[in-house]
Motif scaffolding. Sequence first.
Motif, PDB file in Angstrom:
ATOM      1  N   ALA A 201     -31.570 -14.300 -50.241  1.00 18.77           N
ATOM      2  CA  ALA A 201     -30.473 -14.878 -51.019  1.00 18.77           C
ATOM      3  C   ALA A 201     -29.283 -13.925 -51.062  1.00 18.77           C
ATOM      4  O   ALA A 201     -28.124 -14.364 -51.034  1.00 18.77           O
ATOM      5  N   LEU A 202     -29.548 -12.628 -51.133  1.00 17.70           N
ATOM      6  CA  LEU A 202     -28.462 -11.652 -51.112  1.00 17.70           C
ATOM      7  C   LEU A 202     -27.707 -11.711 -49.783  1.00 17.70           C
ATOM      8  O   LEU A 202     -26.467 -11.666 -49.755  1.00 17.70           O
ATOM      9  N   GLY A 203     -28.441 -11.817 -48.674  1.00 14.24           N
ATOM     10  CA  GLY A 203     -27.785 -11.947 -47.386  1.00 14.24           C
ATOM     11  C   GLY A 203     -26.953 -13.200 -47.280  1.00 14.24           C
ATOM     12  O   GLY A 203     -25.849 -13.193 -46.715  1.00 14.24           O
ATOM     13  N   ARG A 204     -27.460 -14.294 -47.856  1.00 17.91           N
ATOM     14  CA  ARG A 204     -26.689 -15.534 -47.832  1.00 17.91           C
ATOM     15  C   ARG A 204     -25.394 -15.384 -48.621  1.00 17.91           C
ATOM     16  O   ARG A 204     -24.325 -15.850 -48.202  1.00 17.91           O
ATOM     17  N   MET A 205     -25.459 -14.703 -49.775  1.00 15.34           N
ATOM     18  CA  MET A 205     -24.256 -14.522 -50.570  1.00 15.34           C
ATOM     19  C   MET A 205     -23.259 -13.611 -49.870  1.00 15.34           C
ATOM     20  O   MET A 205     -22.054 -13.840 -49.901  1.00 15.34           O
ATOM     21  N   LEU A 206     -23.739 -12.558 -49.226  1.00 16.86           N
ATOM     22  CA  LEU A 206     -22.835 -11.673 -48.489  1.00 16.86           C
ATOM     23  C   LEU A 206     -22.146 -12.436 -47.360  1.00 16.86           C
ATOM     24  O   LEU A 206     -20.964 -12.208 -47.077  1.00 16.86           O
ATOM     25  N   ALA A 207     -22.863 -13.345 -46.719  1.00 19.79           N
ATOM     26  CA  ALA A 207     -22.253 -14.139 -45.655  1.00 19.79           C
ATOM     27  C   ALA A 207     -21.219 -15.120 -46.202  1.00 19.79           C
ATOM     28  O   ALA A 207     -20.292 -15.500 -45.483  1.00 19.79           O
ATOM     29  N   ASP A 208     -21.370 -15.517 -47.469  1.00 23.28           N
ATOM     30  CA  ASP A 208     -20.464 -16.494 -48.074  1.00 23.28           C
ATOM     31  C   ASP A 208     -19.323 -15.840 -48.852  1.00 23.28           C
ATOM     32  O   ASP A 208     -18.546 -16.553 -49.506  1.00 23.28           O
ATOM     33  N   LEU A 209     -19.219 -14.512 -48.830  1.00 24.33           N
ATOM     34  CA  LEU A 209     -18.125 -13.853 -49.543  1.00 24.33           C
ATOM     35  C   LEU A 209     -16.780 -14.334 -49.006  1.00 24.33           C
ATOM     36  O   LEU A 209     -16.590 -14.452 -47.794  1.00 24.33           O
ATOM     37  N   GLY A 210     -15.856 -14.620 -49.929  1.00 27.46           N
ATOM     38  CA  GLY A 210     -14.539 -15.075 -49.515  1.00 27.46           C
ATOM     39  C   GLY A 210     -14.481 -16.537 -49.135  1.00 27.46           C
ATOM     40  O   GLY A 210     -13.497 -16.981 -48.553  1.00 27.46           O
ATOM     41  N   THR A 211     -15.538 -17.321 -49.444  1.00 23.61           N
ATOM     42  CA  THR A 211     -15.562 -18.755 -49.141  1.00 23.61           C
ATOM     43  C   THR A 211     -15.883 -19.525 -50.414  1.00 23.61           C
ATOM     44  O   THR A 211     -16.422 -18.970 -51.382  1.00 23.61           O
ATOM     45  N   PRO A 212     -15.597 -20.827 -50.451  1.00 24.14           N
ATOM     46  CA  PRO A 212     -15.937 -21.624 -51.647  1.00 24.14           C
ATOM     47  C   PRO A 212     -17.427 -21.706 -51.920  1.00 24.14           C
ATOM     48  O   PRO A 212     -17.833 -22.057 -53.021  1.00 24.14           O
ATOM     49  N   GLN A 213     -18.257 -21.401 -50.928  1.00 21.82           N
ATOM     50  CA  GLN A 213     -19.710 -21.475 -51.135  1.00 21.82           C
ATOM     51  C   GLN A 213     -20.258 -20.244 -51.848  1.00 21.82           C
ATOM     52  O   GLN A 213     -21.446 -20.206 -52.192  1.00 21.82           O
ATOM     53  N   LEU A 269     -17.891  -7.907 -55.118  1.00 21.18           N
ATOM     54  CA  LEU A 269     -17.170  -8.355 -53.931  1.00 21.18           C
ATOM     55  C   LEU A 269     -16.920  -9.862 -53.961  1.00 21.18           C
ATOM     56  O   LEU A 269     -15.880 -10.337 -53.494  1.00 21.18           O
ATOM     57  N   LEU A 270     -17.876 -10.620 -54.502  1.00 18.35           N
ATOM     58  CA  LEU A 270     -17.684 -12.064 -54.621  1.00 18.35           C
ATOM     59  C   LEU A 270     -16.510 -12.366 -55.538  1.00 18.35           C
ATOM     60  O   LEU A 270     -15.665 -13.220 -55.239  1.00 18.35           O
ATOM     61  N   TRP A 271     -16.452 -11.672 -56.662  1.00 22.62           N
ATOM     62  CA  TRP A 271     -15.337 -11.881 -57.582  1.00 22.62           C
ATOM     63  C   TRP A 271     -14.008 -11.484 -56.927  1.00 22.62           C
ATOM     64  O   TRP A 271     -12.993 -12.154 -57.101  1.00 22.62           O
ATOM     65  N   ALA A 272     -14.008 -10.408 -56.158  1.00 19.48           N
ATOM     66  CA  ALA A 272     -12.780  -9.925 -55.522  1.00 19.48           C
ATOM     67  C   ALA A 272     -12.377 -10.754 -54.311  1.00 19.48           C
ATOM     68  O   ALA A 272     -11.313 -10.506 -53.733  1.00 19.48           O
ATOM     69  N   TRP A 273     -13.207 -11.734 -53.938  1.00 17.28           N
ATOM     70  CA  TRP A 273     -12.882 -12.626 -52.802  1.00 17.28           C
ATOM     71  C   TRP A 273     -12.717 -11.790 -51.528  1.00 17.28           C
ATOM     72  O   TRP A 273     -11.828 -11.998 -50.712  1.00 17.28           O
ATOM     73  N   ARG A 274     -13.602 -10.789 -51.362  1.00 20.19           N
ATOM     74  CA  ARG A 274     -13.450  -9.857 -50.247  1.00 20.19           C
ATOM     75  C   ARG A 274     -14.728  -9.891 -49.407  1.00 20.19           C
ATOM     76  O   ARG A 274     -15.793  -9.491 -49.871  1.00 20.19           O
ATOM     77  N   PRO A 275     -14.652 -10.371 -48.159  1.00 20.17           N
ATOM     78  CA  PRO A 275     -15.846 -10.449 -47.309  1.00 20.17           C
ATOM     79  C   PRO A 275     -16.234  -9.097 -46.739  1.00 20.17           C
ATOM     80  O   PRO A 275     -15.526  -8.098 -46.882  1.00 20.17           O
ATOM     81  N   VAL A 276     -17.389  -9.071 -46.082  1.00 19.52           N
ATOM     82  CA  VAL A 276     -17.877  -7.874 -45.405  1.00 19.52           C
ATOM     83  C   VAL A 276     -18.167  -8.251 -43.955  1.00 19.52           C
ATOM     84  O   VAL A 276     -18.328  -9.424 -43.624  1.00 19.52           O
ATOM     85  N   PRO A 277     -18.247  -7.276 -43.054  1.00 19.39           N
ATOM     86  CA  PRO A 277     -18.552  -7.587 -41.654  1.00 19.39           C
ATOM     87  C   PRO A 277     -19.890  -8.309 -41.512  1.00 19.39           C
ATOM     88  O   PRO A 277     -20.821  -8.079 -42.294  1.00 19.39           O
ATOM     89  N   PRO A 278     -20.021  -9.179 -40.518  1.00 16.53           N
ATOM     90  CA  PRO A 278     -21.282  -9.927 -40.339  1.00 16.53           C
ATOM     91  C   PRO A 278     -22.497  -9.030 -40.170  1.00 16.53           C
ATOM     92  O   PRO A 278     -23.588  -9.366 -40.643  1.00 16.53           O
ATOM     93  N   GLU A 279     -22.318  -7.878 -39.496  1.00 14.77           N
ATOM     94  CA  GLU A 279     -23.484  -7.010 -39.303  1.00 14.77           C
ATOM     95  C   GLU A 279     -23.963  -6.408 -40.616  1.00 14.77           C
ATOM     96  O   GLU A 279     -25.147  -6.100 -40.772  1.00 14.77           O
ATOM     97  N   VAL A 280     -23.067  -6.254 -41.595  1.00 14.35           N
ATOM     98  CA  VAL A 280     -23.467  -5.775 -42.918  1.00 14.35           C
ATOM     99  C   VAL A 280     -24.164  -6.897 -43.695  1.00 14.35           C
ATOM    100  O   VAL A 280     -25.180  -6.680 -44.365  1.00 14.35           O
ATOM    101  N   ALA A 281     -23.608  -8.102 -43.584  1.00 17.91           N
ATOM    102  CA  ALA A 281     -24.224  -9.246 -44.271  1.00 17.91           C
ATOM    103  C   ALA A 281     -25.623  -9.536 -43.740  1.00 17.91           C
ATOM    104  O   ALA A 281     -26.446 -10.141 -44.448  1.00 17.91           O
ATOM    105  N   ALA A 282     -25.924  -9.101 -42.508  1.00 19.77           N
ATOM    106  CA  ALA A 282     -27.243  -9.360 -41.925  1.00 19.77           C
ATOM    107  C   ALA A 282     -28.299  -8.377 -42.401  1.00 19.77           C
ATOM    108  O   ALA A 282     -29.498  -8.618 -42.203  1.00 19.77           O
ATOM    109  N   VAL A 283     -27.900  -7.262 -43.032  1.00 23.78           N
ATOM    110  CA  VAL A 283     -28.868  -6.237 -43.430  1.00 23.78           C
ATOM    111  C   VAL A 283     -29.907  -6.769 -44.421  1.00 23.78           C
ATOM    112  O   VAL A 283     -31.109  -6.519 -44.249  1.00 23.78           O
ATOM    113  N   PRO A 284     -29.523  -7.486 -45.492  1.00 23.94           N
ATOM    114  CA  PRO A 284     -30.557  -7.968 -46.419  1.00 23.94           C
ATOM    115  C   PRO A 284     -31.607  -8.847 -45.756  1.00 23.94           C
ATOM    116  O   PRO A 284     -32.789  -8.798 -46.133  1.00 23.94           O
ATOM    117  N   GLY A 285     -31.208  -9.663 -44.774  1.00 24.18           N
ATOM    118  CA  GLY A 285     -32.199 -10.469 -44.068  1.00 24.18           C
ATOM    119  C   GLY A 285     -33.202  -9.612 -43.331  1.00 24.18           C
ATOM    120  O   GLY A 285     -34.403  -9.914 -43.298  1.00 24.18           O
TER     121      GLY A 285
END
Length: 673
Positions: A201-213, A269-285
């Motif tokens: 779930a953390l990885g999913r949220m990191l992937a959705d940073l900066g999006t309405p999801q 980061l979600l509150w700041a509407w600031r995404p992270v690189p995809p390779e970082v978002a993949a770490v929790p998975g």
Amino acid sequence: MPPSTPVTPSAPGTPNTPGTPWWARAARPARPPLPWAPMARAALAMALALAAGLLAHRVDLGVFAGLGAMHATMNDRVEPVRLRARRIASSVPASALGMLIGSALQHAQVGALALGAGLTVTAFVSGALSATGPRGSAAGLLLLVSATLGSGMPLPHPWWAAAAVLPAGAVLVLLLGVPLRGRRAPGADPGVRALAAVYDALGRMLADLGTPQGSASRQVLTARLNQLQDVLPPLPRHSQDPPAPDTAAHRVHTMYRAALAATEAATGLLWAWRPVPPEVAAVPGLLARAVERGTGVERGSAVEHGTGVERGSGEVPVPDWAPDTPSRQALDAALRAAAATVAGREAALGTAPAPPPDPWRLRVRLVSPGAARYGARLALCIAVGAALMAALPLSRSYWVPMTIAFVLKPDLGSVFLRSVSRAVGTVVGVAVTAAVLSLAPGPWALVTIAALCVALLPYATAAHYGLNTVVMTPMALVLLQLGGQDGTAEFWPRVLDTVLASAIVLLFGHLLWPERPRHRIEPRLVSAAAALKAYLASVVRQDGPDPRSEVWLRRTAYRALADARAEVEQGLAEPPPTGRHAAEWLPATAALERLSGAVAAFAAQRRYGGRVPERAEVERVGRALDELTAAARAHRPPTGAAARPTRPHDPSRSALGRAADELDTLLAGRPPR
């Protein structure tokens, strides 16, 4: 100071607005995964209980043992054995006590007035107990349901044997869940699976940073953290972060605390509407997969040798991505600490184990106004049902109070929805049972049908209450048939009883005594605001934040926010005016959720940016929380709109300053642009 980041109200159709009609929300079933283990335990326990009764020529006792298996199944979960045992052990004794009360009333052949009075008193105790929490709710429900069953079902000889054999079926369900001796795969442990689900779930949220999801992903992550916290094994009390022994329980706790730190950074980061690189978002998975393989739970994937570490299959590399804001730096540090704990290495987490629960909480909540109000509400409906039972020629009318007990459970969902679903589900269930019994099946075929129905119960309960009723009705009628009654003769009386009980609940428990937002939604919002204020006070301490206490203040705040969100979502499935009131509180709920992200972002600014809290900003946020709390206590929803960002937050500006602007937008009552 740089200009404020523009904030605009949420538009219709975003996750923060109720864009779906209430009737569509009410009718939409969930799609939970199939809980294979509880389903198998339920079927086998029911079959064994009924088969033992048939073989011993005491099918009457087998039926009551089967009821015990069904009651245990209603409280069975995919969780460690100690938690399953505690959950079942706290509810089945209440079921046996209720059966003893009902059987005694029937054996004494009391009149309709005394029977109604006895069930009414039991209903008040049941309602008060139900308001103390999830376990109290389960125990209270079974107390009243069993009392109504005992007062009307044909009793075995001797009459008290019904209450005596009922726990036997529950014990079967419990014993069937005890793991066999031998080495199990690490991924089979419920705590390990829950931890892996958190990282997913953390990885999913990191992937959705900066999006309405992102907001919906955060809610899923909070729910996964709540589930993990509930299944974690307890650690020794009165200890201040002792050295972790080499046990799986302590290692799972350590990985859980590392996940909490990563969650805080991700929320900022979600509150700041600031995404992270995809390779970082993949770490929790990757961490989730390592957890499922057992790395870190079972030492051996990484072995320390002096100052070096031998890499094993559990090493999850965190990319060097040069984080450029405090929140990103906090996420980078948290992911590296999480990777170390998953690999079986020690990491400086700066947190403490969860504090023990308050032993006086149950006593306080049992005598609370909410408990008394719900107890009186349930007792009124049971009293009305008892009066109608005495006045009308109803066959086996124990079905009326039993249906009231099942339907009038606001903590399990919309009372309106449960009333309608119960009536419709009973009609469908009766039709299914009529088709089955028209084939004149033998006793062993009836045992198979009952086992199949109880096996479907865990999934049906999680999917929709109407489906739950469709499953329970055939099971009840089949048990009556096994007990020697003519099940076909019970078809239409059961439909009449169910419709009558649902009408009683709708009239006396919903329309004349509705569960208003001030009874459920507004107290949750007050609790969430208080928890957020405590979390904020820990972050902005003058001598610096205390991570050891801050982590649990944050966890308490997030859990309180999840409870408030759940109450609002439940209210949205109710018809007006309840649904309209819930929609009015939805912007405030979204604002509090975003404030939690702002406080998390500011905590990162303090740790990695050296920012000192400005007193004026802290006071603005505190005043806004006080104003929102006062509005909830005065039953006045804010008329403003929940705010959402249009571009990433400027990291040079205090997160608390922008949070104060967002709260002002909500509380000022400005209409959406």
